[in-house]
Design a protein around this motif. Structure first.
Motif, PDB file in Angstrom:
ATOM      1  N   SER A 103       0.829  -1.205   0.000  1.00  0.00           N
ATOM      2  CA  SER A 103       0.000   0.000   0.000  1.00  0.00           C
ATOM      3  C   SER A 103       0.865   1.257   0.000  1.00  0.00           C
ATOM      4  O   SER A 103       0.495   2.284  -0.559  1.00  0.00           O
ATOM      5  CB  SER A 103      -0.923  -0.019   1.212  1.00  0.00           C
ATOM      6  N   PHE A 104       2.058   1.169   0.636  1.00  0.00           N
ATOM      7  CA  PHE A 104       2.987   2.299   0.597  1.00  0.00           C
ATOM      8  C   PHE A 104       3.660   2.426  -0.758  1.00  0.00           C
ATOM      9  O   PHE A 104       3.925   3.522  -1.249  1.00  0.00           O
ATOM     10  CB  PHE A 104       4.085   2.130   1.666  1.00  0.00           C
ATOM     11  N   ALA A 105       3.946   1.259  -1.386  1.00  0.00           N
ATOM     12  CA  ALA A 105       4.828   1.280  -2.551  1.00  0.00           C
ATOM     13  C   ALA A 105       4.090   1.448  -3.876  1.00  0.00           C
ATOM     14  O   ALA A 105       4.615   2.066  -4.805  1.00  0.00           O
ATOM     15  CB  ALA A 105       5.652  -0.014  -2.582  1.00  0.00           C
ATOM     16  N   ILE A 106       2.848   0.898  -3.946  1.00  0.00           N
ATOM     17  CA  ILE A 106       2.183   0.831  -5.249  1.00  0.00           C
ATOM     18  C   ILE A 106       1.246   2.010  -5.443  1.00  0.00           C
ATOM     19  O   ILE A 106       0.544   2.420  -4.517  1.00  0.00           O
ATOM     20  CB  ILE A 106       1.402  -0.491  -5.371  1.00  0.00           C
ATOM     21  N   GLY A 107       1.236   2.557  -6.636  1.00  0.00           N
ATOM     22  CA  GLY A 107       0.342   3.658  -6.927  1.00  0.00           C
ATOM     23  C   GLY A 107       0.725   4.293  -8.237  1.00  0.00           C
ATOM     24  O   GLY A 107       1.528   3.735  -8.982  1.00  0.00           O
ATOM     25  N   ILE A 144       4.265   9.309   0.720  1.00  0.00           N
ATOM     26  CA  ILE A 144       3.955   8.325   1.753  1.00  0.00           C
ATOM     27  C   ILE A 144       3.234   8.944   2.936  1.00  0.00           C
ATOM     28  O   ILE A 144       2.159   8.486   3.344  1.00  0.00           O
ATOM     29  CB  ILE A 144       5.238   7.607   2.196  1.00  0.00           C
ATOM     30  N   TRP A 145       3.797  10.015   3.454  1.00  0.00           N
ATOM     31  CA  TRP A 145       3.216  10.546   4.686  1.00  0.00           C
ATOM     32  C   TRP A 145       1.902  11.273   4.443  1.00  0.00           C
ATOM     33  O   TRP A 145       0.994  11.212   5.280  1.00  0.00           O
ATOM     34  CB  TRP A 145       4.219  11.476   5.387  1.00  0.00           C
ATOM     35  N   GLU A 146       1.771  11.945   3.302  1.00  0.00           N
ATOM     36  CA  GLU A 146       0.550  12.724   3.076  1.00  0.00           C
ATOM     37  C   GLU A 146      -0.557  11.902   2.426  1.00  0.00           C
ATOM     38  O   GLU A 146      -1.724  12.109   2.696  1.00  0.00           O
ATOM     39  CB  GLU A 146       0.852  13.929   2.159  1.00  0.00           C
ATOM     40  N   LEU A 147      -0.165  11.012   1.514  1.00  0.00           N
ATOM     41  CA  LEU A 147      -1.193  10.348   0.717  1.00  0.00           C
ATOM     42  C   LEU A 147      -1.411   8.896   1.119  1.00  0.00           C
ATOM     43  O   LEU A 147      -2.538   8.466   1.348  1.00  0.00           O
ATOM     44  CB  LEU A 147      -0.829  10.396  -0.779  1.00  0.00           C
ATOM     45  N   ARG A 148      -0.332   8.139   1.167  1.00  0.00           N
ATOM     46  CA  ARG A 148      -0.540   6.699   1.313  1.00  0.00           C
ATOM     47  C   ARG A 148      -0.626   6.256   2.766  1.00  0.00           C
ATOM     48  O   ARG A 148      -1.269   5.258   3.060  1.00  0.00           O
ATOM     49  CB  ARG A 148       0.570   5.933   0.567  1.00  0.00           C
ATOM     50  N   ARG A 174      -4.481   6.569   4.036  1.00  0.00           N
ATOM     51  CA  ARG A 174      -5.406   5.562   3.518  1.00  0.00           C
ATOM     52  C   ARG A 174      -5.020   4.172   4.001  1.00  0.00           C
ATOM     53  O   ARG A 174      -5.901   3.319   4.182  1.00  0.00           O
ATOM     54  CB  ARG A 174      -5.497   5.638   2.000  1.00  0.00           C
ATOM     55  N   THR A 175      -3.725   3.942   4.204  1.00  0.00           N
ATOM     56  CA  THR A 175      -3.315   2.645   4.735  1.00  0.00           C
ATOM     57  C   THR A 175      -3.806   2.467   6.171  1.00  0.00           C
ATOM     58  O   THR A 175      -4.334   1.403   6.538  1.00  0.00           O
ATOM     59  CB  THR A 175      -1.784   2.511   4.684  1.00  0.00           C
ATOM     60  N   ALA A 176      -3.659   3.531   6.966  1.00  0.00           N
ATOM     61  CA  ALA A 176      -4.112   3.449   8.359  1.00  0.00           C
ATOM     62  C   ALA A 176      -5.619   3.199   8.413  1.00  0.00           C
ATOM     63  O   ALA A 176      -6.101   2.359   9.186  1.00  0.00           O
ATOM     64  CB  ALA A 176      -3.753   4.738   9.097  1.00  0.00           C
ATOM     65  N   ILE A 177      -6.358   3.925   7.565  1.00  0.00           N
ATOM     66  CA  ILE A 177      -7.817   3.733   7.553  1.00  0.00           C
ATOM     67  C   ILE A 177      -8.169   2.334   7.089  1.00  0.00           C
ATOM     68  O   ILE A 177      -9.067   1.675   7.623  1.00  0.00           O
ATOM     69  CB  ILE A 177      -8.486   4.799   6.667  1.00  0.00           C
ATOM     70  N   GLY A 178      -7.427   1.859   6.078  1.00  0.00           N
ATOM     71  CA  GLY A 178      -7.661   0.507   5.596  1.00  0.00           C
ATOM     72  C   GLY A 178      -7.468  -0.520   6.697  1.00  0.00           C
ATOM     73  O   GLY A 178      -8.234  -1.473   6.820  1.00  0.00           O
ATOM     74  N   ALA A 196      -5.199  11.721   7.999  1.00  0.00           N
ATOM     75  CA  ALA A 196      -4.730  10.653   8.892  1.00  0.00           C
ATOM     76  C   ALA A 196      -5.509  10.670  10.211  1.00  0.00           C
ATOM     77  O   ALA A 196      -5.679   9.633  10.856  1.00  0.00           O
ATOM     78  CB  ALA A 196      -3.242  10.803   9.159  1.00  0.00           C
ATOM     79  N   THR A 197      -6.002  11.837  10.593  1.00  0.00           N
ATOM     80  CA  THR A 197      -6.731  11.925  11.865  1.00  0.00           C
ATOM     81  C   THR A 197      -8.005  11.107  11.846  1.00  0.00           C
ATOM     82  O   THR A 197      -8.520  10.747  12.892  1.00  0.00           O
ATOM     83  CB  THR A 197      -7.094  13.387  12.179  1.00  0.00           C
ATOM     84  N   VAL A 198      -8.516  10.816  10.608  1.00  0.00           N
ATOM     85  CA  VAL A 198      -9.726  10.006  10.509  1.00  0.00           C
ATOM     86  C   VAL A 198      -9.503   8.672  11.208  1.00  0.00           C
ATOM     87  O   VAL A 198     -10.308   8.235  12.034  1.00  0.00           O
ATOM     88  CB  VAL A 198     -10.118   9.794   9.035  1.00  0.00           C
ATOM     89  N   ALA A 199      -8.379   8.034  10.870  1.00  0.00           N
ATOM     90  CA  ALA A 199      -8.078   6.744  11.489  1.00  0.00           C
ATOM     91  C   ALA A 199      -7.947   6.907  12.998  1.00  0.00           C
ATOM     92  O   ALA A 199      -8.511   6.143  13.778  1.00  0.00           O
ATOM     93  CB  ALA A 199      -6.807   6.155  10.894  1.00  0.00           C
ATOM     94  N   ALA A 200      -7.209   7.951  13.406  1.00  0.00           N
ATOM     95  CA  ALA A 200      -6.976   8.153  14.838  1.00  0.00           C
ATOM     96  C   ALA A 200      -8.291   8.341  15.588  1.00  0.00           C
ATOM     97  O   ALA A 200      -8.444   7.867  16.720  1.00  0.00           O
ATOM     98  CB  ALA A 200      -6.077   9.362  15.045  1.00  0.00           C
ATOM     99  N   GLN A 201      -9.252   9.004  14.941  1.00  0.00           N
ATOM    100  CA  GLN A 201     -10.499   9.291  15.650  1.00  0.00           C
ATOM    101  C   GLN A 201     -11.389   8.070  15.808  1.00  0.00           C
ATOM    102  O   GLN A 201     -12.136   7.978  16.781  1.00  0.00           O
ATOM    103  CB  GLN A 201     -11.260  10.411  14.932  1.00  0.00           C
TER     104      GLN A 201
END
Lengths: 363, 348
Positions: free
Chosen positions: B40-44, B69-73, B76-80, B206-211
């Protein structure tokens, strides 16, 4: 041998109601060699539904901005010429006629498919036929196929979905609920594929297809109504035959064969007709969900018949779509809701009602 | 009776060899999860090498790779991860509680209830933060769940898997229509809603996942607590009581866990279908019907499936992206057809 003229005269005379030939308040209609046993109740219901439909149409013609009094609507319709002619005849009437034709076609499609599968839950928008038509039309719209080919593509898509469902879902027969659930899965897959096509398309094409997919009558009229009407007229011979065939489909297959009928051919013919009717409406107005499911069942209850009656189901479908379109136009004015949204919101609970009732009776 | 868990649950004498196998499966699932995260980090649209990924992870130096990585992937990885685990585990819970192999958050209409809750939060109460959405999502999931169960029970054979699924499908359609109606009526709601796209894990903070993590964690813990009870429940209420389980309490904690997980998952990513159906069946095929193991393995494989779906969605329609929820529907619908066709799954 009688002469042709004599026979014609004979036929004209014979369109009289014969005496009741069977119990259950049926009436025998004769037209030469053709005869039709009609339940008197379904005639009354049909007449009643026509009145309701006409009232709904007048209501829909009169409500809106500007408001036109029903009297003026009637005067405009009769060709008397009123200041409201433009609003009533040119702006509102085409859309409402489309609602009538589309609703009738949905009712017919639902009746045929439900009768053939002997499954009250099998309606084209639940088992994926509508979605197949939608997918094919979306592909056509987003690949720049000539506009004239969009509707044929939708027809082909509907047939394809039906064929896929038969291959996948009919392992345990068409009557079981599991057939419906297999159809639900097919519908989900086809809808997801449609989304994929929409998202990967050019944004402008995608937008056009998206608008096209929503079950709405807004901005549509004579052209679409004409197209559906032509399809129905083409299918009419099958429909006339269906009126008789639906009755005989109560017989089990062996009995039917013994009487010289061909149950499989009949079933394929009826199902194909239903699929084509459903796909042709979808091609013109998008998915107005649940009308094809609800109309035959409501008609069946009104007529108190065991199987959905074709003419009454068509009328109920027409009333439903006219009312859904009216509610969508007026409920949250000036915002317009697509008719399909209203029918889906109301259709879901009705489907649940059918499930609860059906299981009760079976138990 | 359904097939969910009669063969071995609860009463089995688990030989060590069997436990070793399960442990191996769990470790394998964990490794798979690591791979999925790396992929998920590498492919896109801009592929990164594992070295680049590693470098960007350990040192956020503002390079292109590290921004991607830090802004985009990363978000979405954390939420996934969170949503995949939540949906898969809630699927296990629903299937156990209903003894219904077709039970699943989306098919049962519970996800749609959660989405409706979120849209009501936006349209009616003017809630504008994810932290607020979650509560409404949970409330919506709860109401929808109670409705589905209540209605299915009224059909007298509520245990019939297909009836329950069809009731859920009908609810899904109605709730979906009400959502569309609310969105059409109110332009502001539509704007808010667009950022909360249906069934996707992309383009979120990223805060979505944290929340949603706290809600998901509580749900997962409740699920773990209920695991033994669920095993007993599979044997029937009377046997479960005889084994000393408090049936009502098991149902309550299992149900509460499911509602928390679905509400949190849907609030974060929209109503994603089929993760909750596919993963539990896969997990049961791998480790049997012991719920402690099924829950664990499902919690690991759920994110794998969702991340894989998200990655596929990035690749199949360049330059655009397909939301993960659509990919899971494409993968899951054939699975549903197969399950419906299998005679022993369905009693009707």
């Amino acid at each position: 041998m009688t002469t042709l003229r004599e026979r014609t005269a004979d036929r004209a005379l014979a369109v009289t109601t014969a005496s009741t030939t069977r119990p259950g308040n049926r009436t025998l209609l004769r037209l030469g060699r053709a005869s039709l046993l009609v339940r008197r109740r379904s005639v009354f219901v049909a007449v009643g539904l026509l009145v309701v439909l006409f009232a709904a149409m007048v209501l829909s013609l009169s409500l809106g901005t500007p408001y036109v009094a029903p009297v003026d609507v009637l005067r405009s319709l009769s060709g008397a010429g009123t200041p409201y002619d433009l609003v009533v005849l040119d702006l509102r009437l085409p859309r409402i006629v489309l609602a009538v034709v589309a609703g009738a076609a949905f009712g017919i499609a639902g009746t045929l498919i439900q009768s053939v599968s002997r499954n009250a839950l099998a309606s084209p928008d639940i088992i994926g036929i509508t979605q197949g038509a939608g997918l094919a039309a979306t592909i056509a719209l987003t690949t720049g196929v000539a506009a004239a080919l969009v509707a044929p593509a939708a027809l082909a898509g509907g047939l394809f979905a039906a064929a896929a469902l038969l291959a996948l879902g009919s392992k345990h027969g068409l009557a079981a609920q599991r057939f419906v659930l297999a159809g639900v899965a097919v519908a989900m897959a086809l809808r997801a594929l449609t989304e994929v096509v929409l998202l990967s398309a050019d944004p402008i094409d995608g937008m056009r297809a998206q608008i096209w997919l929503v079950g709405t009558l807004a901005g549509k009229g004579w052209t679409e109504a004409t197209y559906i009407a032509i399809t129905l007229v083409v299918l009419l011979p099958v429909l006339l035959w269906a009126g008789w065939a639906l009755n005989s489909s109560a017989l089990d297959d062996d009995t039917a064969r013994g009487l010289g009928l061909r149950p499989t051919a009949r079933r394929v013919g009826l199902a194909t007709t239903g699929v084509l009717a459903a796909a042709s409406v979808t091609a013109q107005v998008g998915a107005v969900d649940f009308v094809a499911l609800v109309a035959p069942q409501v008609a069946r209850r009104l007529v108190r018949a065991e199987r959905p009656p074709l003419v009454c189901a068509a009328l109920v479908g027409a009333v439903l779509v006219v009312l859904a379109d009216l509610a969508g136009r007026r409920l949250f004015a000036p915002t317009q809701l697509p008719a399909g949204v209203l029918t889906a919101a109301i259709g879901g609970p009705y489907l649940i009602f059918l499930l609860v009732r059906g299981r009760r009776r079976a138990a | 009776m359904t097939t969910v868990a009669v063969q071995s649950a609860g009463l089995e004498t688990s030989p060590p060899r069997r436990d070793r196998r399960r442990l191996a499966v769990a470790v394998g699932a964990l490794a798979l999860l690591g791979l999925a995260v790396l992929a998920s980090f590498a492919i896109g649209s801009k592929p990164l090498s594992p070295a680049q990924v590693w470098h960007a992870l350990v040192a956020a130096d503002g390079s292109e790779a590290s921004i991607i990585i830090w802004e985009l992937r990363m978000p979405r990885t954390a939420i996934g991860l969170v949503v995949g685990a939540a949906l898969a585990v809630s699927g296990v819970l629903l299937q156990a509680l209903t003894r219904n192999p077709l039970a699943e958050p989306r098919i049962m209409g519970i996800s749609a209830g959660a989405s409706l809750g979120v849209v009501v939060a936006i349209a009616v109460f003017g809630v504008g933060t994810l932290a607020g959405y979650v509560w409404f999502g949970i409330a919506g999931a709860l109401v929808a769940g109670l409705l589905v169960f209540g209605i299915a029970n009224r059909t007298r054979d509520g245990a019939n898997p297909v009836t329950l699924a069809l009731v859920g499908v009908a609810m899904d359609a109605s709730f979906g229509a009400i959502v569309v109606a609310l969105l059409s009526i109110d332009a502001r709601t539509f704007e808010e809603y667009r950022f909360w796209v249906v069934g996707g894990i992309a383009g979120r903070d990223a805060t979505v996942a944290a929340q949603v993590v706290p809600f998901a964690l509580v749900g997962l813990m409740l699920a773990a607590v209920a695991a033994r009870g669920l095993d007993a429940l599979a044997l029937g209420d009377d046997v479960a009581r005889g084994l000393g389980h408090r049936v009502g309490l098991v149902r309550l904690s299992g149900g509460a866990a499911a509602v928390l997980l679905i509400g949190a998952g849907v609030a974060a990513a929209g109503p994603i279908a089929f993760v909750g159906l596919a993963v539990p069946h896969l997990a049961r095929a791998l480790v049997g019907t012991d719920h402690r193991w099924t829950l664990l393995v499902s919690g690991l494989l759920g994110p794998v499936l969702l991340l894989a779906a998200d990655i596929i969605g990035r690749l199949i329609a360049p330059p655009g992206e397909i939301p993960a929820g659509i990919v899971t529907a494409l993968i899951g619908a054939p699975l549903l057809v197969i399950m419906v066709r299998r005679a022993r799954v369905v009693t009707s």
